[in-house]
Design a protein around this motif. Structure first.
Motif, PDB file in Angstrom:
ATOM      1  N   PHE A  79       0.862  -1.175   0.000  1.00  0.00           N
ATOM      2  CA  PHE A  79       0.000   0.000   0.000  1.00  0.00           C
ATOM      3  C   PHE A  79       0.898   1.224   0.000  1.00  0.00           C
ATOM      4  N   VAL A  80       0.613   2.168  -0.878  1.00  0.00           N
ATOM      5  CA  VAL A  80       1.299   3.454  -0.889  1.00  0.00           C
ATOM      6  C   VAL A  80       0.285   4.455  -0.352  1.00  0.00           C
ATOM      7  N   VAL A  81       0.555   4.970   0.843  1.00  0.00           N
ATOM      8  CA  VAL A  81      -0.360   5.903   1.499  1.00  0.00           C
ATOM      9  C   VAL A  81       0.229   7.299   1.360  1.00  0.00           C
ATOM     10  N   CYS A  82      -0.531   8.179   0.688  1.00  0.00           N
ATOM     11  CA  CYS A  82      -0.033   9.521   0.373  1.00  0.00           C
ATOM     12  C   CYS A  82      -0.724  10.590   1.213  1.00  0.00           C
ATOM     13  N   VAL A 112       4.122   1.994   2.382  1.00  0.00           N
ATOM     14  CA  VAL A 112       5.126   3.013   2.105  1.00  0.00           C
ATOM     15  C   VAL A 112       4.399   4.346   2.225  1.00  0.00           C
ATOM     16  N   LEU A 113       4.835   5.168   3.162  1.00  0.00           N
ATOM     17  CA  LEU A 113       4.229   6.473   3.406  1.00  0.00           C
ATOM     18  C   LEU A 113       4.927   7.500   2.530  1.00  0.00           C
ATOM     19  N   VAL A 114       4.125   8.247   1.746  1.00  0.00           N
ATOM     20  CA  VAL A 114       4.695   9.212   0.796  1.00  0.00           C
ATOM     21  C   VAL A 114       4.112  10.598   1.054  1.00  0.00           C
ATOM     22  N   GLY A 115       4.993  11.532   1.384  1.00  0.00           N
ATOM     23  CA  GLY A 115       4.625  12.936   1.493  1.00  0.00           C
ATOM     24  C   GLY A 115       4.769  13.575   0.120  1.00  0.00           C
ATOM     25  N   THR A 116       3.677  14.067  -0.423  1.00  0.00           N
ATOM     26  CA  THR A 116       3.673  14.625  -1.774  1.00  0.00           C
ATOM     27  C   THR A 116       3.721  16.159  -1.734  1.00  0.00           C
ATOM     28  N   ILE A 141       3.089   4.315  12.477  1.00  0.00           N
ATOM     29  CA  ILE A 141       2.227   3.381  11.736  1.00  0.00           C
ATOM     30  C   ILE A 141       2.996   2.157  11.254  1.00  0.00           C
ATOM     31  N   CYS A 142       4.259   2.068  11.659  1.00  0.00           N
ATOM     32  CA  CYS A 142       5.134   0.952  11.259  1.00  0.00           C
ATOM     33  C   CYS A 142       5.267   0.842   9.741  1.00  0.00           C
ATOM     34  N   ALA A 143       5.442   1.987   9.106  1.00  0.00           N
ATOM     35  CA  ALA A 143       5.630   2.005   7.653  1.00  0.00           C
ATOM     36  C   ALA A 143       6.972   1.385   7.295  1.00  0.00           C
ATOM     37  N   SER A 144       7.019   0.744   6.158  1.00  0.00           N
ATOM     38  CA  SER A 144       8.275   0.162   5.660  1.00  0.00           C
ATOM     39  C   SER A 144       9.248   1.234   5.224  1.00  0.00           C
ATOM     40  N   ALA A 145       8.719   2.365   4.772  1.00  0.00           N
ATOM     41  CA  ALA A 145       9.564   3.459   4.305  1.00  0.00           C
ATOM     42  C   ALA A 145       8.777   4.760   4.352  1.00  0.00           C
ATOM     43  N   TYR A 146       9.511   5.858   4.407  1.00  0.00           N
ATOM     44  CA  TYR A 146       8.931   7.195   4.301  1.00  0.00           C
ATOM     45  C   TYR A 146       9.706   7.959   3.241  1.00  0.00           C
ATOM     46  N   VAL A 147       8.981   8.560   2.304  1.00  0.00           N
ATOM     47  CA  VAL A 147       9.596   9.300   1.203  1.00  0.00           C
ATOM     48  C   VAL A 147       8.849  10.611   1.016  1.00  0.00           C
ATOM     49  N   GLU A 148       9.586  11.669   0.730  1.00  0.00           N
ATOM     50  CA  GLU A 148       8.992  12.944   0.344  1.00  0.00           C
ATOM     51  C   GLU A 148       9.309  13.175  -1.122  1.00  0.00           C
ATOM     52  N   ALA A 160      10.701   6.975  -4.226  1.00  0.00           N
ATOM     53  CA  ALA A 160       9.419   6.386  -3.833  1.00  0.00           C
ATOM     54  C   ALA A 160       9.213   5.046  -4.528  1.00  0.00           C
ATOM     55  N   LEU A 161       9.481   5.008  -5.819  1.00  0.00           N
ATOM     56  CA  LEU A 161       9.316   3.777  -6.586  1.00  0.00           C
ATOM     57  C   LEU A 161      10.244   2.679  -6.066  1.00  0.00           C
ATOM     58  N   TYR A 162      11.483   3.030  -5.816  1.00  0.00           N
ATOM     59  CA  TYR A 162      12.457   2.060  -5.301  1.00  0.00           C
ATOM     60  C   TYR A 162      12.046   1.568  -3.910  1.00  0.00           C
ATOM     61  N   SER A 163      11.507   2.459  -3.072  1.00  0.00           N
ATOM     62  CA  SER A 163      11.047   2.084  -1.729  1.00  0.00           C
ATOM     63  C   SER A 163       9.890   1.100  -1.804  1.00  0.00           C
ATOM     64  N   ILE A 164       9.012   1.277  -2.778  1.00  0.00           N
ATOM     65  CA  ILE A 164       7.898   0.354  -2.979  1.00  0.00           C
ATOM     66  C   ILE A 164       8.430  -1.024  -3.364  1.00  0.00           C
ATOM     67  N   LEU A 165       9.372  -1.048  -4.284  1.00  0.00           N
ATOM     68  CA  LEU A 165       9.964  -2.318  -4.717  1.00  0.00           C
ATOM     69  C   LEU A 165      10.668  -3.030  -3.560  1.00  0.00           C
ATOM     70  N   LEU A 166      11.421  -2.285  -2.763  1.00  0.00           N
ATOM     71  CA  LEU A 166      12.121  -2.880  -1.629  1.00  0.00           C
ATOM     72  C   LEU A 166      11.146  -3.414  -0.582  1.00  0.00           C
ATOM     73  N   ALA A 167      10.091  -2.654  -0.292  1.00  0.00           N
ATOM     74  CA  ALA A 167       9.102  -3.092   0.701  1.00  0.00           C
ATOM     75  C   ALA A 167       8.424  -4.382   0.254  1.00  0.00           C
TER      76      ALA A 167
END
Length: 185
Positions: A79-82, A112-116, A141-148, A160-167
């Motif tokens: 899940f990518v939560v923006c 993967v939490l994404v700040g847009t 929230i125990c996110a696998s990654a945080y990206v801005e 962000a894309l790489y973080s999704i793949l890694l998660a």
């Protein structure tokens, strides 16, 4: 670092309306930034990616900001939560709406939490969400990654894309290890 990936990945992108989810997805697909808002109910995309020489098909589902029926969706790999870095309400929605809704059905699926809209935070002096606030939320929230990132400037989109793949890869390896232990193989 070498990352091996599955041949396909299902990714669901959720978050409040007007936070830039669809613009982010367009950038994932290699498209240009579109400044006009286009309402989304549910859009499905397929992207072909090459990661470390491996070909990957990424199935991306972009959900409406007020999607009430997350229960009926196919369980994604990630899940990518923006949320918008210039909208505190969207940050609160992550904690009070999106994550509880996801976790009520899918306890283990990585987030993967994404700040847009990073570009807007740079120009807006007050009322923005700091990197520290985003990291704190990701931890809570125990996110696998945080990206801005900024889809407009195409900044951080590749991260962000790489973080999704890694998660996804990490989660799938954990599942495979669990199956091996359960089956004794």
């Amino acid at each position: 670092m070498v990352v091996s990936v599955n041949k396909s990945l299902q990714c669901s992108v959720v978050g409040d309306g007007f936070v830039g989810k669809s613009c982010l997805v367009e950038r994932f697909l290699g498209g240009e930034f579109n400044s006009e808002y286009v309402a989304t109910l549910q859009d499905d995309y397929i992207a072909k990616c090459n990661v470390n020489g491996d070909s990957l098909e990424m199935n991306i589902t972009d959900f409406a900001g007020e999607h009430d029926d997350l229960v009926s969706i196919e369980v994604p790999d990630v899940f990518v939560v923006c949320f918008s870095l210039v909208d505190k309400d969207s940050l609160e929605s992550v904690l009070n709406f999106w994550v509880p809704r996801i976790r009520s059905e899918e306890k283990q699926t990585p987030i993967v939490l994404v700040g847009t809209q990073l570009d807007k935070r740079r120009t807006q002096r007050k009322g923005h969400i700091s990197t520290e606030e985003g990291l704190s939320l990701a931890q809570s929230i125990c996110a696998s990654a945080y990206v801005e990132c900024s889809a407009k400037d195409n900044t951080g989109v590749d991260v962000a894309l790489y973080s999704i793949l890694l998660a996804s890869n990490k989660y799938n390896r954990r599942k495979a290890s669990l199956f091996k232990r359960v089956l004794g193989r």
